[in-house]
Design an enzyme around this catalytic site. Structure first.
Site, PDB file in Angstrom:
ATOM      1  N   SER A  17       7.857   7.319  -3.964  1.00 40.12           N
ATOM      2  CA  SER A  17       7.469   6.638  -5.106  1.00 40.12           C
ATOM      3  C   SER A  17       6.483   7.459  -5.717  1.00 40.12           C
ATOM      4  O   SER A  17       5.631   8.133  -4.955  1.00 40.12           O
ATOM      5  CB  SER A  17       7.129   5.235  -4.894  1.00 40.12           C
ATOM      6  OG  SER A  17       6.116   4.564  -5.590  1.00 40.12           O
ATOM      7  N   TYR A  39       1.851   0.189   0.878  1.00 46.60           N
ATOM      8  CA  TYR A  39       2.931   0.619   0.527  1.00 46.60           C
ATOM      9  C   TYR A  39       2.834   2.013  -0.082  1.00 46.60           C
ATOM     10  O   TYR A  39       3.714   2.877   0.443  1.00 46.60           O
ATOM     11  CB  TYR A  39       3.283  -0.390  -0.680  1.00 46.60           C
ATOM     12  CG  TYR A  39       4.518   0.421  -1.585  1.00 46.60           C
ATOM     13  CD1 TYR A  39       5.753   0.160  -1.015  1.00 46.60           C
ATOM     14  CD2 TYR A  39       4.311   0.903  -2.838  1.00 46.60           C
ATOM     15  CE1 TYR A  39       6.943   0.776  -1.824  1.00 46.60           C
ATOM     16  CE2 TYR A  39       5.443   1.379  -3.560  1.00 46.60           C
ATOM     17  CZ  TYR A  39       6.520   1.462  -3.078  1.00 46.60           C
ATOM     18  OH  TYR A  39       7.686   1.837  -3.590  1.00 46.60           O
TER      19      TYR A  39
END
Length: 328
Positions: free
Chosen positions: A188, A201
């Protein structure tokens, strides 16, 4: 013609900046458009008979499965829902005339699921592995306030970290034997940018980035290409974006754009708009990190506040419904 010292410094500065800008523009154009047009990107021809895709029933994962099937690869679809897997497998077989195999496992579970996956893929000539499965927060939140933080953190690590590591272990040996293979580990943009309120995350995605970087160096001598994918927002259930926009592509558009970068760069944001945005923010983070922190913290704080208001409204509606039922 003589130049003063100040003029020479100015010319040198202009030349340096011009070279830097030219180099960055060239890297972007080559990895996004030119390299593929010249045939320099990685070809999937003869790379192997099968591709394995985790998180394959929705979003980016399904788009990768369909794109690889369009290149003639048989697809192993791995995800949690048997019903969704059966439907996606049937659609891929019908549309692309390839074979499929489905494996229903929950990647938030423990290490025991990989024994089953190993048995299911044994004997298959796997040329491509797409480590796409992942999970995120329901909404941005301070670490100590994350609902069910202890259980959630373990599920997050199992899904985002353990899955990538174990799946690579399962397929690398046979790729080495054939001296060819492609592994795409979906990380990401949060892995390389400050992402407060999404701490767990972004940290798991930073692991994927570093793991991919070093693994790529390890296995390059064996003819194996390992690339880390750094997407921004894409239309998907995880992102909660339902409609495409200039910076929010459909999964198929993201994947098609990313496939053109194979073999041309170690880490890729894939979609050309994402590449521009990621390049801009990473450079800005080098020059003025406080600016990037302020932007991300403000955006994520706003998302958090909106989510908390929605939850409060839902609780009030439920309470009102209960009270109404009691009155009746």
């Amino acid at each position: 013609m003589k130049y003063t010292l100040l003029e020479l410094i100015g010319l040198a500065s202009i030349g340096t900046v011009s070279w830097f800008v030219f180099r960055e523009v060239w890297k972007f154009m080559y990895s996004t458009f030119i390299g593929h047009a010249l045939g320099r990107s990685l070809s999937l021809k003869n790379i192997g008979q099968w591709a394995v895709v985790t998180g394959a029933t929705d979003g980016i994962g399904r788009a990768y499965a369909e794109e690889l099937a369009s290149h003639g690869l048989n697809i192993v679809l791995i995800s949690r829902s048997p019903y969704k897997l059966q439907n996606v497998a049937a659609e891929i077989e019908s549309q692309y005339k390839v074979k499929t195999k489905i494996i229903d496992v929950d990647f938030t579970s423990g290490i025991e699921i990989y024994d089953r996956i190993k048995k299911e893929i044994e004997g298959l000539e796997i040329g491509v592995l797409i480590n796409n499965v992942g999970m995120s927060y329901a909404y941005p939140e301070y670490l100590a306030e994350v609902p069910n933080a202890t259980e959630f953190s373990q599920s997050l690590i199992n899904c985002n970290v353990v899955s990538v590591t174990q799946m690579c272990i399962l397929v690398l040996r046979q790729m080495v034997e054939r001296k060819k293979g492609l592994i795409l580990n979906v990380s990401s943009a949060s892995a390389v940018l400050p992402t407060p309120l999404m701490t767990m995350y972004s940290s798991t995605k930073a692991y994927v980035y570093k793991f991919s970087e070093d693994l790529a160096l390890e296995y390059a001598p064996f003819g194996i290409t390992i690339q880390c994918v750094l997407p921004g927002f894409v239309v998907s259930k995880m992102s909660r974006y339902k409609k495409p926009a200039f910076r929010i592509p459909l999964p198929r558009d993201f994947v098609r754009g990313h496939m053109r970068t194979l073999g041309l760069e170690f880490a890729s944001a894939g979609f050309w708009v994402h590449k521009i945005l990621l390049g801009y923010y990473t450079k800005l983070n080098t020059v003025s990190p406080s600016t990037v922190v302020n932007v991300t913290f403000t955006n994520l704080s706003g998302t958090r506040q909106r989510a908390l208001r929605r939850l409060q409204m839902q609780r009030e509606q439920q309470e009102n419904g209960i009270d109404t039922a009691k009155d009746k």
